[in-house]
Write a protein that holds these residues in place. Structure first.
Motif: not given
Ligand code: MG
Length: 204
Positions: A21-22, A160-161, A192-195, A200-204
């Motif tokens: 779901e994430a 990026l997950a 980002r917080p893990m699920v 989970i990472l957001r590209r800058l």
């Protein structure tokens, strides 16, 4: 709860609903940035979560897998499934099951299967990506190759997950965690917080 076209609990795979779901929500959030690409589709569990988000947003998911199984799926290994063994080819073959699940889900207009090794598919890849989900081979070599081959295609703001992040080695293999740490150390991503086990990472 999100509504999926088929019951994903019946699909072979290793993705808990909360993590699926994430992925669904991340795919919706990044739909305006570009297509999604997943590495390691196996029988299509994550494909159905992300593909359903792509159908809703008019996006495309590239679902990349050689469908010959990772190290742990081979005969004699911990996660071997004899149902997915092609005795004529004497190799694993999850593509037939993947394709059946994709058809049953009605997602064929939104998912482009790529039956190839990650390294070969990356050789001439040139399409910028809004989201990249890495869940391929869990050897250090495979995880590193996926990271190095594909993260450069993420657009700014893209996600990026990485699956199977286990900071404690007692919980699981360390290769996905190694590339997760590498991404953080690169300075190119915001955490980002893990699920669950999904980093989970957001590209800058
Ligand atoms: Mg996984």
């Amino acid at each position: 709860m999100i509504s999926l076209p088929i019951d994903v609990a019946e699909i072979k795979g290793f993705l808990p609903p909360q993590e699926g779901e994430a992925l669904f929500r991340l795919a919706l959030d990044t739909a305006m940035l570009g297509p999604c690409l997943e590495i390691g589709s196996y029988c299509g569990k994550s494909t159905i979560y992300i593909g359903t988000a792509c159908r809703r947003s008019g996006n495309i998911l590239f679902a990349l897998d050689h469908h010959r199984g990772s190290e742990e799926h081979q005969p004699g290994e911990e996660y071997h499934d004899p149902d997915l063994y092609d005795s004529e080819a004497e190799q694993m073959d999850s593509f037939k099951t993947f394709r059946k699940n994709l058809r049953k889900s009605g997602l064929e207009e939104h998912v482009v299967p790529i039956v190839s090794s990650s390294i070969v598919a990356a050789k001439r890849w040139a399409t910028p990506l809004g989201m990249l989900f890495i869940d391929g081979g869990h050897s250090s070599e495979a995880a590193l190759a996926d990271y190095l081959s594909w993260t450069g295609h993420l657009v700014p703001g893209g996600i990026l997950a990485i699956h199977d992040i286990f900071p404690d080695p007692a919980d699981g293999g360390q290769a996905p965690f190694e590339i997760y740490k590498m991404a953080m150390a690169s300075g190119l991503f915001e955490k980002r917080p893990m699920v669950g086990a999904l980093g989970i990472l957001r590209r800058l």
